[in-house]
Design a protein around this motif. Structure first.
Motif, PDB file in Angstrom:
ATOM      1  N   ALA A   1      22.497 -17.414 -19.770  1.00 45.48           N
ATOM      2  CA  ALA A   1      21.124 -17.908 -19.133  1.00 45.48           C
ATOM      3  C   ALA A   1      21.709 -18.768 -17.954  1.00 45.48           C
ATOM      4  O   ALA A   1      20.984 -18.684 -16.999  1.00 45.48           O
ATOM      5  CB  ALA A   1      20.340 -18.345 -20.055  1.00 45.48           C
TER       6      ALA A   1
ATOM      7  N   GLY B   1      19.372 -14.293 -22.318  1.00 43.48           N
ATOM      8  CA  GLY B   1      19.582 -13.727 -20.879  1.00 43.48           C
ATOM      9  C   GLY B   1      18.489 -12.926 -20.256  1.00 43.48           C
ATOM     10  O   GLY B   1      18.318 -12.973 -19.356  1.00 43.48           O
TER      11      GLY B   1
ATOM     12  N   LYS C   1      12.719 -13.521 -15.146  1.00 48.13           N
ATOM     13  CA  LYS C   1      12.242 -14.343 -13.956  1.00 48.13           C
ATOM     14  C   LYS C   1      12.732 -14.072 -12.628  1.00 48.13           C
ATOM     15  O   LYS C   1      12.115 -14.061 -11.490  1.00 48.13           O
ATOM     16  CB  LYS C   1      12.763 -15.757 -14.151  1.00 48.13           C
ATOM     17  CG  LYS C   1      12.197 -16.548 -15.567  1.00 48.13           C
ATOM     18  CD  LYS C   1      12.286 -17.978 -15.553  1.00 48.13           C
ATOM     19  CE  LYS C   1      13.775 -18.241 -16.059  1.00 48.13           C
ATOM     20  NZ  LYS C   1      13.723 -19.776 -16.201  1.00 48.13           N
ATOM     21  N   GLU C   2      13.882 -13.271 -12.602  1.00 45.71           N
ATOM     22  CA  GLU C   2      14.543 -12.938 -11.190  1.00 45.71           C
ATOM     23  C   GLU C   2      13.731 -11.546 -11.019  1.00 45.71           C
ATOM     24  O   GLU C   2      13.458 -11.395  -9.621  1.00 45.71           O
ATOM     25  CB  GLU C   2      15.861 -12.665 -11.343  1.00 45.71           C
ATOM     26  CG  GLU C   2      16.591 -12.208 -10.086  1.00 45.71           C
ATOM     27  CD  GLU C   2      18.106 -11.883 -10.325  1.00 45.71           C
ATOM     28  OE1 GLU C   2      18.895 -12.592  -9.726  1.00 45.71           O
ATOM     29  OE2 GLU C   2      18.411 -10.682 -10.416  1.00 45.71           O
TER      30      GLU C   2
ATOM     31  N   SER D   1      15.281 -13.193 -20.693  1.00 47.15           N
ATOM     32  CA  SER D   1      14.202 -14.214 -20.020  1.00 47.15           C
ATOM     33  C   SER D   1      14.745 -14.816 -18.992  1.00 47.15           C
ATOM     34  O   SER D   1      13.882 -14.715 -17.995  1.00 47.15           O
ATOM     35  CB  SER D   1      13.975 -15.620 -21.228  1.00 47.15           C
ATOM     36  OG  SER D   1      15.194 -16.337 -21.174  1.00 47.15           O
ATOM     37  N   GLU D   2      15.884 -14.680 -18.595  1.00 48.17           N
ATOM     38  CA  GLU D   2      16.169 -15.268 -17.091  1.00 48.17           C
ATOM     39  C   GLU D   2      16.302 -13.985 -16.313  1.00 48.17           C
ATOM     40  O   GLU D   2      15.716 -14.078 -14.905  1.00 48.17           O
ATOM     41  CB  GLU D   2      17.747 -15.724 -17.310  1.00 48.17           C
ATOM     42  CG  GLU D   2      17.906 -17.249 -17.863  1.00 48.17           C
ATOM     43  CD  GLU D   2      17.144 -18.224 -16.880  1.00 48.17           C
ATOM     44  OE1 GLU D   2      17.308 -18.232 -15.828  1.00 48.17           O
ATOM     45  OE2 GLU D   2      16.295 -18.830 -17.804  1.00 48.17           O
TER      46      GLU D   2
ATOM     47  N   THR E   1      18.706 -24.956 -16.597  1.00 48.40           N
ATOM     48  CA  THR E   1      18.177 -23.896 -17.366  1.00 48.40           C
ATOM     49  C   THR E   1      17.274 -24.213 -18.481  1.00 48.40           C
ATOM     50  O   THR E   1      17.493 -25.087 -19.320  1.00 48.40           O
ATOM     51  CB  THR E   1      19.131 -23.034 -17.805  1.00 48.40           C
ATOM     52  OG1 THR E   1      19.919 -22.894 -16.651  1.00 48.40           O
ATOM     53  CG2 THR E   1      18.391 -21.718 -18.510  1.00 48.40           C
TER      54      THR E   1
END
Length: 228
Positions: free
Chosen positions: A159, A189, A195-196, A191-192, A32
Motif C-alpha cells: 500500500a 493493496g 482509490k486510484e 484498498s489503494e 498512507t
C-alpha cells in the motif's frame, strides 16, 4: 471490557478518518492511511496500557463488518466485466506467476538469512489475505502470530510503495497496476488500488482472490520440497 471494546472501535474509526485527511493533505508513503492509523492506534493503546487481548473484541467486530464491505467490490467488478473477460487468460498467467514467484523468493531469501523452518513456513504465505493465510498455516505448520505479522507487513508495504514502484518502472496500464497490487499485497493493496481507479480496484480484487486460491493449493505441495 464492553467499555474498552467501544472505546477501541471509536478510536479506530476516528484515527482512520484522521489518517485519510492527513494522507490527502500530505501525500507520502508514510501517510498512507493504513500505516499511519495503525501506528497511531498502537501508540495510543500502549500509552493507555490496553493490551492486544483487550483490543481483540473490537478487532473481531470490525473484521466481521469487512464482509459486507468486501462484497461492495462486486460493483466495479461487474461494471468492468467485459475488460476482465477479455484479459482473463493473460491475467491468470500473471497472477499464477506472481504468486509462485513471491512464495519461492520469500523462502529462498529466508534461507539466505538462515531463518528457522517455522519462520520460513510462515513467511511463504505473506502475500495472502489473513483469513486464508491462517487456514493454510494450520496445514503447513506455520505460526499464527508470525503469519498475521508477515501478512500485515506485506500489505502495508504494498500500500505504501506499490504504486510508486509501478510508477518507477513505467507500468501505467490500469489493468496491470491493479493486477500487481492484488497479487502481491492482498486486501490492503487492493484498498489503494480502489482509490486510484475503479478498474484497478476491480482487477486487484479478482487478483487477490485468485492468488489466495493458488497459494492454498501450491504452498502445501511446495513447502516439504523447498524447506528441508
Amino acid at each position: 471490557m464492553i467499555t474498552i471494546t467501544a472505546y477501541s472501535i471509536i478510536l479506530t474509526i476516528f484515527v482512520y478518518l484522521f489518517a485519510l485527511l492527513v494522507a490527502k493533505k500530505f501525500p507520502s508513503p508514510f501517510t498512507t492511511p493504513v500505516f499511519l492509523s495503525t501506528s497511531i492506534i498502537i501508540f495510543v493503546l500502549v500509552v493507555n496500557h490496553i493490551s492486544y487481548e483487550e483490543y481483540q473484541p473490537a478487532k473481531t467486530i470490525m473484521t466481521y463488518l469487512l464482509g459486507p464491505a468486501t462484497v461492495a467490490l462486486a460493483v466495479p467488478l461487474y461494471k468492468n466485466r467485459h475488460i476482465l473477460f477479455k484479459n482473463f487468460l493473460p491475467a491468470l498467467v500473471g497472477v499464477f506467476t506472481g504468486t509462485l514467484f513471491t512464495i519461492i523468493t520469500a523462502i529462498l531469501l529466508g534461507k539466505l538469512f538462515k531463518l528457522s523452518n517455522l519462520i520460513l513456513t510462515s513467511l511463504s504465505i505473506k502475500s495472502t489475505t489473513i483469513p486464508v493465510a491462517s487456514e493454510i498455516s494450520k496445514i503447513i505448520g506455520g505460526d499464527q502470530l508470525l503469519v498475521a505479522a508477515f501478512v500485515m507487513i506485506t500489505g502495508m508495504f504494498g500500500a505504501m510503495f506499490g504504486l510508486k514502484i509501478l510508477n518507477g518502472i513505467k507500468v501505467s496500464n490500469p489493468f496491470s497496476r491493479g493486477l500487481s497490487l492484488g497479487t502481491i499485497s492482498h486486501g490492503i493493496g487492493t484498498s489503494e488500488a480502489v482509490k486510484e481507479g475503479e478498474l484497478q480496484g476491480a482487477v486487484s480484487g479478482v487478483a487477490m482472490g485468485i492468488s489466495a486460491i493458488i497459494t492454498s493449493i501450491i504452498v502445501p505441495l511446495l513447502i516439504p520440497w523447498l524447506i528441508k
